[in-house]
Design a protein around this motif. Structure first.
Motif, PDB file in Angstrom:
ATOM      1  N   CYS A 130      -6.322  -1.558  -0.328  1.00 45.90           N
ATOM      2  CA  CYS A 130      -5.694  -1.830   1.062  1.00 45.90           C
ATOM      3  C   CYS A 130      -6.838  -1.802   2.008  1.00 45.90           C
ATOM      4  N   CYS A 162       0.732  -1.128  -0.024  1.00 47.81           N
ATOM      5  CA  CYS A 162       0.034  -0.044   0.041  1.00 47.81           C
ATOM      6  C   CYS A 162       0.929   1.363   0.032  1.00 47.81           C
ATOM      7  N   GLU A 222       0.107   4.141   0.817  1.00 45.25           N
ATOM      8  CA  GLU A 222      -0.598   5.082   1.557  1.00 45.25           C
ATOM      9  C   GLU A 222       0.094   4.701   2.982  1.00 45.25           C
ATOM     10  N   CYS A 223      -0.127   3.533   3.460  1.00 39.38           N
ATOM     11  CA  CYS A 223       0.061   3.236   5.153  1.00 39.38           C
ATOM     12  C   CYS A 223       1.449   2.269   4.964  1.00 39.38           C
ATOM     13  N   CYS A 253      -6.644   0.738   4.953  1.00 41.59           N
ATOM     14  CA  CYS A 253      -6.957   2.075   4.692  1.00 41.59           C
ATOM     15  C   CYS A 253      -8.500   2.024   4.415  1.00 41.59           C
TER      16      CYS A 253
HETATM   17 ZN    ZN Z   1      -3.141   1.092   3.215  1.00 39.20          ZN
END
Ligand code: ZN
Length: 106
Positions: free
Chosen positions: A86, A72, A74-75, A89
């Protein structure tokens, strides 16, 4: 005339037997690789054993495992199973598409 034809036939028989033998040897080598024996055998038979051998040498040995990961952006979490978005998320209401990448282990 028949005598010469007979020699031609014998020669052809020996040649094709040798061809099959070499192809089978390359295929046996290929079965130890990722490409597999059956595919190597077909390539050897139709595109000459030399092509089959090149094909085998260009492939990875079978003992390497190809693992596909999904990360992911993002995280930063990684997943081994194929989620489209994800899951972490997703709980926060964000739809983040995972990036697929593969690596090899021995
Ligand atoms: Zn994520």
């Amino acid at each position: 005339m028949n005598f010469f034809n007979q020699i031609d036939f014998d020669y052809l028989l020996i040649l094709s037997t040798a061809y099959l033998f070499v192809s089978a040897s390359v295929a046996r080598y290929g079965s130890m690789r990722e490409v597999g024996g059956r595919k190597t055998l077909l390539i050897s038979l139709f595109l000459t054993p030399v092509s089959g051998l090149i094909y085998v040498l260009g492939s990875q040995p079978k003992d390497t495992l190809k693992i596909t990961h999904y990360r992911c952006p993002e995280c930063g979490l990684e997943y081994t199973d194929g989620h489209l978005h994800c899951p972490s998320c997703k709980k926060e209401g964000k739809k983040i598409r995972l990036i697929k990448f593969s690596m090899r282990t021995y």
